[in-house]
Design a protein around this motif. Sequence first.
Motif, short mmCIF file in Angstrom:
data_model
loop_
_atom_site.label_atom_id
_atom_site.label_comp_id
_atom_site.label_asym_id
_atom_site.label_seq_id
_atom_site.Cartn_x
_atom_site.Cartn_y
_atom_site.Cartn_z
N LEU A 9 55.03 46.15 40.67
CA LEU A 9 53.71 46.44 41.57
C LEU A 9 52.92 47.54 41.08
N ASP A 12 60.03 46.08 40.91
CA ASP A 12 60.71 45.54 41.97
C ASP A 12 62.24 44.81 41.44
N MET A 45 51.68 33.79 45.73
CA MET A 45 51.61 35.13 46.27
C MET A 45 50.52 35.81 45.08
N VAL A 50 50.25 42.46 49.64
CA VAL A 50 51.55 42.98 49.24
C VAL A 50 51.15 44.31 48.78
N ARG A 53 58.92 44.79 50.55
CA ARG A 53 59.12 44.58 49.01
C ARG A 53 58.96 42.69 48.70
N SER A 54 57.97 42.76 48.12
CA SER A 54 57.53 41.24 47.78
C SER A 54 59.02 40.28 47.45
N HIS A 55 59.76 40.81 46.31
CA HIS A 55 60.91 39.93 46.17
C HIS A 55 61.77 39.79 47.38
N TYR A 71 49.44 39.14 43.62
CA TYR A 71 50.21 40.21 43.46
C TYR A 71 49.70 41.09 42.75
#
Length: 188
Positions: A171, A177, A158, A131, A139-141, A160
């Motif tokens: 992040l 995010d 995940m 990530v 972007r992780s979301h 993170y």
Amino acid sequence: MSNLNSRLEKIIPKIKEDKFIEGRGLGNEISFYVFDYKPEDELAVRDYIKIIKKEFSYEGSNRKIIEFDLYKMLLDITKDKRIFERIFEMEKKQGKDALFKALRTFANPQIFLQRIKEQMDGHNIVIITGVGKVFPFVRSHNILNNLQEVIDKTPVIMFYPGEYSEQDLHLFGKFKDDNYYRAFRLVN
């Protein structure tokens, strides 16, 4: 570090719980989990992910884990699409801003989700890593928001490098995010 180690050591017992794999106790929510950690602990977390995978890799295990490193996936996708070498040329000729814009457009969640869907074959636990390495292109979301279309009942963890409050993601503890409410903290 001791807090990290105690949290890491809770992961394998958590995965071994029946309700983890069956998704019970989550109020019919999707089985998405986030394990957040300080960015400086990245290497220790990567090492522990190897231990997790090894723990469940024996013949007959009813936990089939697959890891998706978003950064490696992005590199593989650019190679498959035959644009990997052109990325460097673009940066040299047009600058970082043009490269950033092009990669942000290219690296949409759907290309990752398609890969994940194609590789799920028989796996019943998904681990998402990379990530921090793939930021700011992915972007992780965005991945989490769209992943439920591909993975319905399969637990997803995940890893993170930042902070997750079960409402929002930060992040590296710096970049906020978009809000994400659907995942649970894997361990506290």
